[in-house]
Design a protein around this motif. Sequence first.
Motif, PDB file in Angstrom:
ATOM      1  N   GLU A  62      16.668  -4.852  25.635  1.00  0.00           N
ATOM      2  CA  GLU A  62      15.681  -5.237  26.644  1.00  0.00           C
ATOM      3  C   GLU A  62      14.565  -4.199  26.642  1.00  0.00           C
ATOM      4  O   GLU A  62      14.799  -3.024  26.927  1.00  0.00           O
ATOM      5  N   THR A  63      13.364  -4.604  26.302  1.00  0.00           N
ATOM      6  CA  THR A  63      12.215  -3.720  26.482  1.00  0.00           C
ATOM      7  C   THR A  63      11.715  -3.886  27.919  1.00  0.00           C
ATOM      8  O   THR A  63      12.177  -4.776  28.641  1.00  0.00           O
ATOM      9  N   PRO A  64      10.785  -3.067  28.385  1.00  0.00           N
ATOM     10  CA  PRO A  64      10.235  -3.285  29.736  1.00  0.00           C
ATOM     11  C   PRO A  64       9.518  -4.624  29.883  1.00  0.00           C
ATOM     12  O   PRO A  64       9.221  -5.042  31.011  1.00  0.00           O
ATOM     13  N   VAL A  65       9.235  -5.291  28.774  1.00  0.00           N
ATOM     14  CA  VAL A  65       8.475  -6.540  28.811  1.00  0.00           C
ATOM     15  C   VAL A  65       9.360  -7.764  28.609  1.00  0.00           C
ATOM     16  O   VAL A  65       9.272  -8.748  29.346  1.00  0.00           O
ATOM     17  N   GLN A  66      10.265  -7.713  27.581  1.00  0.00           N
ATOM     18  CA  GLN A  66      11.099  -8.874  27.294  1.00  0.00           C
ATOM     19  C   GLN A  66      12.246  -8.473  26.380  1.00  0.00           C
ATOM     20  O   GLN A  66      12.214  -7.405  25.764  1.00  0.00           O
ATOM     21  N   PRO A  67      13.269  -9.329  26.255  1.00  0.00           N
ATOM     22  CA  PRO A  67      14.340  -9.075  25.285  1.00  0.00           C
ATOM     23  C   PRO A  67      13.825  -9.234  23.860  1.00  0.00           C
ATOM     24  O   PRO A  67      12.851  -9.947  23.608  1.00  0.00           O
ATOM     25  N   MET A  68      14.503  -8.560  22.917  1.00  0.00           N
ATOM     26  CA  MET A  68      14.159  -8.736  21.503  1.00  0.00           C
ATOM     27  C   MET A  68      15.341  -8.334  20.642  1.00  0.00           C
ATOM     28  O   MET A  68      16.229  -7.593  21.073  1.00  0.00           O
ATOM     29  N   ASP A  69      15.351  -8.827  19.394  1.00  0.00           N
ATOM     30  CA  ASP A  69      16.303  -8.381  18.395  1.00  0.00           C
ATOM     31  C   ASP A  69      15.639  -7.251  17.621  1.00  0.00           C
ATOM     32  O   ASP A  69      14.716  -7.489  16.830  1.00  0.00           O
ATOM     33  N   ALA A  70      16.101  -6.025  17.824  1.00  0.00           N
ATOM     34  CA  ALA A  70      15.433  -4.836  17.286  1.00  0.00           C
ATOM     35  C   ALA A  70      16.241  -4.238  16.136  1.00  0.00           C
ATOM     36  O   ALA A  70      17.471  -4.292  16.139  1.00  0.00           O
ATOM     37  N   PRO A  71      15.556  -3.653  15.146  1.00  0.00           N
ATOM     38  CA  PRO A  71      16.261  -3.073  14.000  1.00  0.00           C
ATOM     39  C   PRO A  71      16.987  -1.784  14.352  1.00  0.00           C
ATOM     40  O   PRO A  71      16.449  -0.930  15.062  1.00  0.00           O
ATOM     41  N   VAL A  72      18.220  -1.658  13.852  1.00  0.00           N
ATOM     42  CA  VAL A  72      19.017  -0.434  13.981  1.00  0.00           C
ATOM     43  C   VAL A  72      19.744  -0.215  12.662  1.00  0.00           C
ATOM     44  O   VAL A  72      19.917  -1.151  11.874  1.00  0.00           O
ATOM     45  N   LEU A  73      20.160   1.015  12.426  1.00  0.00           N
ATOM     46  CA  LEU A  73      20.886   1.328  11.207  1.00  0.00           C
ATOM     47  C   LEU A  73      22.216   0.586  11.175  1.00  0.00           C
ATOM     48  O   LEU A  73      22.910   0.482  12.182  1.00  0.00           O
ATOM     49  N   ALA A  74      22.576   0.099   9.985  1.00  0.00           N
ATOM     50  CA  ALA A  74      23.809  -0.664   9.817  1.00  0.00           C
ATOM     51  C   ALA A  74      24.920   0.226   9.277  1.00  0.00           C
ATOM     52  O   ALA A  74      24.669   1.240   8.620  1.00  0.00           O
ATOM     53  N   GLY A  75      26.164  -0.166   9.545  1.00  0.00           N
ATOM     54  CA  GLY A  75      27.312   0.502   8.942  1.00  0.00           C
ATOM     55  C   GLY A  75      27.672   1.811   9.607  1.00  0.00           C
ATOM     56  O   GLY A  75      27.150   2.195  10.648  1.00  0.00           O
ATOM     57  N   LYS A  76      28.597   2.526   8.959  1.00  0.00           N
ATOM     58  CA  LYS A  76      29.072   3.805   9.485  1.00  0.00           C
ATOM     59  C   LYS A  76      27.985   4.866   9.378  1.00  0.00           C
ATOM     60  O   LYS A  76      27.094   4.783   8.534  1.00  0.00           O
ATOM     61  N   LYS A  77      28.091   5.876  10.221  1.00  0.00           N
ATOM     62  CA  LYS A  77      27.137   6.983  10.191  1.00  0.00           C
ATOM     63  C   LYS A  77      27.144   7.634   8.806  1.00  0.00           C
ATOM     64  O   LYS A  77      28.188   7.784   8.181  1.00  0.00           O
ATOM     65  N   LEU A  78      25.947   8.000   8.339  1.00  0.00           N
ATOM     66  CA  LEU A  78      25.883   8.626   7.020  1.00  0.00           C
ATOM     67  C   LEU A  78      26.513  10.004   7.052  1.00  0.00           C
ATOM     68  O   LEU A  78      26.684  10.610   8.109  1.00  0.00           O
ATOM     69  N   ALA A  79      26.858  10.502   5.877  1.00  0.00           N
ATOM     70  CA  ALA A  79      27.467  11.826   5.748  1.00  0.00           C
ATOM     71  C   ALA A  79      26.508  12.755   5.023  1.00  0.00           C
ATOM     72  O   ALA A  79      26.007  12.429   3.943  1.00  0.00           O
ATOM     73  N   LEU A  80      26.245  13.894   5.633  1.00  0.00           N
ATOM     74  CA  LEU A  80      25.441  14.947   5.002  1.00  0.00           C
ATOM     75  C   LEU A  80      26.393  16.016   4.491  1.00  0.00           C
ATOM     76  O   LEU A  80      27.207  16.543   5.254  1.00  0.00           O
ATOM     77  N   ILE A  81      26.293  16.332   3.213  1.00  0.00           N
ATOM     78  CA  ILE A  81      27.185  17.301   2.601  1.00  0.00           C
ATOM     79  C   ILE A  81      26.368  18.495   2.116  1.00  0.00           C
ATOM     80  O   ILE A  81      25.534  18.370   1.215  1.00  0.00           O
ATOM     81  N   SER A  82      26.616  19.638   2.716  1.00  0.00           N
ATOM     82  CA  SER A  82      25.923  20.856   2.324  1.00  0.00           C
ATOM     83  C   SER A  82      26.691  21.553   1.212  1.00  0.00           C
ATOM     84  O   SER A  82      27.894  21.811   1.345  1.00  0.00           O
ATOM     85  N   ILE A  83      26.009  21.852   0.116  1.00  0.00           N
ATOM     86  CA  ILE A  83      26.592  22.659  -0.953  1.00  0.00           C
ATOM     87  C   ILE A  83      26.289  24.117  -0.604  1.00  0.00           C
ATOM     88  O   ILE A  83      25.142  24.562  -0.651  1.00  0.00           O
ATOM     89  N   LEU A  84      27.329  24.818  -0.170  1.00  0.00           N
ATOM     90  CA  LEU A  84      27.171  26.170   0.360  1.00  0.00           C
ATOM     91  C   LEU A  84      26.717  27.161  -0.718  1.00  0.00           C
ATOM     92  O   LEU A  84      27.010  26.977  -1.884  1.00  0.00           O
ATOM     93  N   ARG A  85      25.963  28.194  -0.279  1.00  0.00           N
ATOM     94  CA  ARG A  85      25.595  28.424   1.105  1.00  0.00           C
ATOM     95  C   ARG A  85      24.176  27.945   1.397  1.00  0.00           C
ATOM     96  O   ARG A  85      23.830  27.620   2.531  1.00  0.00           O
ATOM     97  N   ALA A  86      23.364  27.881   0.344  1.00  0.00           N
ATOM     98  CA  ALA A  86      21.940  27.583   0.534  1.00  0.00           C
ATOM     99  C   ALA A  86      21.700  26.174   1.058  1.00  0.00           C
ATOM    100  O   ALA A  86      20.669  25.904   1.677  1.00  0.00           O
ATOM    101  N   GLY A  87      22.643  25.270   0.841  1.00  0.00           N
ATOM    102  CA  GLY A  87      22.476  23.913   1.327  1.00  0.00           C
ATOM    103  C   GLY A  87      22.309  23.824   2.827  1.00  0.00           C
ATOM    104  O   GLY A  87      21.714  22.869   3.345  1.00  0.00           O
ATOM    105  N   ASN A  88      22.817  24.835   3.545  1.00  0.00           N
ATOM    106  CA  ASN A  88      22.720  24.804   5.005  1.00  0.00           C
ATOM    107  C   ASN A  88      21.277  24.819   5.502  1.00  0.00           C
ATOM    108  O   ASN A  88      20.985  24.313   6.583  1.00  0.00           O
TER     109      ASN A  88
END
Length: 215
Positions: A62-88
């Motif tokens: 629901e926006t302040p004006v009207q309902p809508m079908d809005a885009p959102v990310l699909a699926g499971k949350k992505l994974a960020l993998i840091s290759i230590l140590r500089a990846g941090n």
Amino acid sequence: MTDTSATDHLTVVRHPLVQHKLTLMREKETSTAVFRQLLREISQLLAYEITREMELTTRRIETPVQPMDAPVLAGKKLALISILRAGNGLLDGVLELIPSARVGFVGLYRDEETLEPVQYYFKVPTELEDRLVIAVDPMLATGNSSVAAIDLLKQAGAKNIRFLCLLAAPEGVARMKEAHPDVPIVTASLDDSLNEKGYIVPGLGDAGDRMFGTK
């Protein structure tokens, strides 16, 4: 100037802000604090490119004006993998952009004699096979550590992997393409070569040392 140049395997982000910040990072007189801040900023700009093809679905809102079908990310949350140590350094910036991401760490160091990677730590999120996995490491030099990290992620179930780095050497890109042709690379610069010590030329020195103020 175009924002990116790309092949099937490698995307170089040529956005003016990316290139300007990278130049400041290359300068040897840039302080540790400024280097760290620039790395955080540039990682967010690079993250826009590497997440460009993320899948979307819609959600009724629901926006302040009207309902809508809005885009959102699909699926499971992505994974960020840091290759230590500089990846941090890259991880921190990307997490500011995608705070809901799951986070993992791969600990590898390079044997200075053989230039081969040695594993000392591995802890990653569950269900990698259902997540977009983005591995981050500022430098793609020989490619040995990056290949080893991707090997470990695939063994843990990851199927949709992308690799984000600040600088890449042609040798490292070739090594990654040979070992993992299904893993696209996004970087701010494809530099000239590696020197006899395995450092990227012209490069910016050791990213970990410059980020943490160590030698």
